[in-house]
Design an enzyme around this catalytic site. Structure first.
Site, PDB file in Angstrom:
ATOM      1  N   HIS A 176      -8.885  -0.685  -1.104  1.00 19.54           N
ATOM      2  CA  HIS A 176      -7.711  -0.969  -1.803  1.00 19.54           C
ATOM      3  C   HIS A 176      -6.681  -1.668  -0.832  1.00 19.54           C
ATOM      4  CE1 HIS A 176      -4.215   0.419  -4.535  1.00 19.54           C
ATOM      5  NE2 HIS A 176      -5.055  -0.542  -5.276  1.00 19.54           N
ATOM      6  N   LYS A 178      -4.154  -4.101   1.306  1.00 20.39           N
ATOM      7  CA  LYS A 178      -3.522  -5.284   1.180  1.00 20.39           C
ATOM      8  C   LYS A 178      -2.779  -5.924   2.341  1.00 20.39           C
ATOM      9  CE  LYS A 178      -3.130  -3.912  -3.889  1.00 20.39           C
ATOM     10  NZ  LYS A 178      -3.478  -2.587  -3.457  1.00 20.39           N
ATOM     11  N   ASP A 183      -1.112 -16.219  12.321  1.00 23.55           N
ATOM     12  CA  ASP A 183      -1.001 -16.350  13.760  1.00 23.55           C
ATOM     13  C   ASP A 183      -0.767 -15.088  14.455  1.00 23.55           C
ATOM     14  OD1 ASP A 183      -1.540 -19.228  13.426  1.00 23.55           O
ATOM     15  OD2 ASP A 183       0.505 -19.922  13.417  1.00 23.55           O
ATOM     16  N   HIS A 414       4.357  -0.831 -10.454  1.00 17.13           N
ATOM     17  CA  HIS A 414       3.450  -1.085  -9.598  1.00 17.13           C
ATOM     18  C   HIS A 414       3.561  -0.722  -8.036  1.00 17.13           C
ATOM     19  CE1 HIS A 414      -0.553  -3.100  -7.865  1.00 17.13           C
ATOM     20  NE2 HIS A 414      -0.866  -2.427  -8.741  1.00 17.13           N
ATOM     21  N   LYS A 416       4.735   1.116  -4.560  1.00 22.96           N
ATOM     22  CA  LYS A 416       4.179   2.409  -3.932  1.00 22.96           C
ATOM     23  C   LYS A 416       4.971   2.440  -2.795  1.00 22.96           C
ATOM     24  CE  LYS A 416       0.161  -0.084  -5.116  1.00 22.96           C
ATOM     25  NZ  LYS A 416      -0.082   0.545  -6.557  1.00 22.96           N
ATOM     26  N   ASP A 421      13.623  12.263   3.655  1.00 22.75           N
ATOM     27  CA  ASP A 421      14.870  12.577   4.261  1.00 22.75           C
ATOM     28  C   ASP A 421      15.800  11.519   4.433  1.00 22.75           C
ATOM     29  OD1 ASP A 421      14.389  15.209   4.351  1.00 22.75           O
ATOM     30  OD2 ASP A 421      13.762  15.602   6.557  1.00 22.75           O
TER      31      ASP A 421
END
Length: 518
Positions: A176, A178, A183, A414, A416, A421
């Site tokens: 999963h 991404k 470079d 969508h 995440k 703190d």
């Protein structure tokens, strides 16, 4: 003993066909033994445009990284396309999904254009939810400078998704992660896959997503994480499937880029590369966040061990360690939130010691996965009683036309992200559900900055007034959804903005023993 073949005449003809198909599928194999060469990320070089910028950054900021947030789809696509245009030595791209739509075609075309300039391109894609891309990937890999690998692929010798059923134990484990790195100088990490919905292109449902572009030493960490997956036994070269393609069709891709690039101010390509953020970056009107950062990534071996093997739960273990060190507040933004019993007990222990826990997730109306909501709903009341705070996205909380000039009708979360703190921000691919935690591999970045953390947290809380229902319990312990934004004040006692059918499905899914797969 009766022969197995003796029962076939007793089955309906369709049943015989299904059995034969399943048998042929189970006999199909994935060429895990296909010969491949290991390769490593190319070293950062000051001889490239992006490399020169990265070296200057390190001279000025040392080991600290620089971050630019990417909340808008047009900015996220435009920055990718600009990075691909500036690539001179290498491109490493790792995604769960790459679709064959306008966004996917533009992205792949950028890879092809870079390869034509002599850039080495490595493209690693999970093989479960990228439909009808085999021919396109085979075309790409026919280029001498492009190598495409599929991670933990399904068999190609038969009906593809039947291979998922007959080899479920292996095929159910997915990559999963991404990331995009150019470079070895700049990377983009976050929640987006490559497809139109993730960049808000002409979609009736707006995907509310988030990523960061980064520069500094953290980029090399992302590159090393990519190498780990690229050289895994589960990463199979596209060439192993021996699809025949017409190499001359690569010219059609090249023509597509030329047409899009010169399609005036209204074209998809032009809109992306001329987005407000990119223009601000060009004019030095945006200052990156400067902070220490840490990459955390699961290893590919997670998919080869038993589900939930404690030794391979790298990302969630680091998250849990940081949660235990929290003294004031944990803010979790996740489209899917299913803590299961152990996670609920863990959250209750944090609440018991006085840590404020705020969870922002999808409502039943806004979620794109109803079964996941059934798993979340099982723990919502329990955690509310323990003192947790829940906000659920209002499905019609669309701000207006997006940068493409399109007016979405609904929104789904969508993004995440987690803030601990008000000092540490996590951005990555991790959802707070059993699939992300135990079944799939995940990755993300912890950004350590009290200034950025508090600003990020405050911005989320401010937006919740417009975008979310506050969920709590009334004096009788009954679930209550409250929305208060300006003159709009609503109080409801059932899942907001949903039909009876959608609510019925939640109840049905709660009866099924599927929580561990959600």
């Amino acid at each position: 003993m009766r022969s197995a073949f003796a029962v076939l005449p007793l089955l309906p003809r369709a049943g015989v066909l299904l059995l034969c198909t399943l048998w042929l599928t189970s006999c199909a194999s994935v060429p895990f033994d296909y010969p491949r060469e290991s390769s490593q990320t190319m070293p950062l070089s000051a001889d490239t445009t992006l490399g020169e910028f990265a070296f200057k950054w390190k001279q000025e900021h040392g080991t600290k990284a620089g971050f630019i947030g990417l909340p808008l789809g047009a900015d996220a696509l435009g920055l990718r396309l600009r990075m691909l245009e500036h690539a001179e030595h290498s491109i490493d791209a790792q995604y769960f999904i790459l679709k064959k739509d306008q966004a996917g075609t533009l992205f792949a075309s950028g890879l092809l254009a870079a390869a034509d300039r002599g850039v080495r391109v490595r493209l690693l894609i999970d093989d479960i939810f990228s439909p009808d891309v085999d021919e396109a990937f085979s075309l790409l890999t026919s280029h001498p400078n492009i190598d495409v690998r599929l991670f933990n692929p399904l068999p190609r010798q038969s009906v593809r998704y039947l291979g998922y059923l007959t080899d479920f134990k292996r095929a159910n484990r997915r990559m999963h992660n991404k990331s995009l790195t150019v470079d070895n100088a700049m990377s983009i990490v976050g929640g987006r896959n490559i497809g139109e919905e993730y960049f808000e292109i002409n979609q009736d449902v707006q995907f509310d997503d988030y990523e960061v572009m980064m520069v500094g030493d953290i980029v090399e960490d992302v590159s090393h994480g990519f190498d780990m997956f690229w050289n895994s036994d589960l990463a199979i070269p596209m060439a192993a499937f021996a699809l025949e393609v017409d190499v001359s069709e690569l010219n059609e891709w090249r023509d597509y880029v030329r047409q899009e690039a010169f399609n005036g101010k209204e074209g998809l390509y032009a809109t992306a590369i001329n987005s407000p953020l990119l223009l601000d970056l060009q004019e030095d009107r945006v200052e990156p966040v400067v902070a220490k950062a840490t990459l955390v990534t699961d290893r590919p071996e997670k998919l080869q061990t038993a589900v939930g093997d404690a030794a391979e739960l790298v990302v969630i273990d680091e998250m849990a360690r940081r949660f235990l060190e929290a003294s004031e507040e944990i803010l979790i933004v996740s489209p899917y939130y299913i803590p299961q019993k152990a996670g609920a007990q863990f959250m209750e222990s944090l609440l018991d010691k006085g840590v404020r826990v705020i969870v922002v997730t999808n409502s039943l109306a806004s979620t794109n996965h109803i079964p996941v909501h059934s798993g979340y709903a099982r723990y919502r009341t329990r955690l509310l009683k323990a003192g947790a705070e829940f906000y659920e996205i209002k499905v019609d909380a669309v701000a207006g036309k997006n940068l493409w000039g399109h007016q979405p009708e609904a929104v789904t979360l969508h993004s995440k992200a987690t803030v601990i703190d008000g000092e540490s921000i996590f951005i990555g691919s991790l959802n707070f559900d059993p699939r992300s935690i135990k079944i799939n591999t995940e990755m993300g970045i912890f950004i350590e900055s009290p200034e950025a953390g508090s600003a990020f947290r405050d911005n989320i809380m401010k937006e919740l007034a417009r975008m979310a229902w506050r969920v709590d319990l009334n004096e009788k312990g009954k679930l209550r959804w409250t929305y208060h934004n300006g003159d709009d004040h609503q109080v409801l006692y059932k899942e907001p903005q949903t039909s009876w059918w959608r609510r019925f499905q939640v109840g049905f899914y709660r009866l099924l023993p599927i929580e561990g797969q959600l």
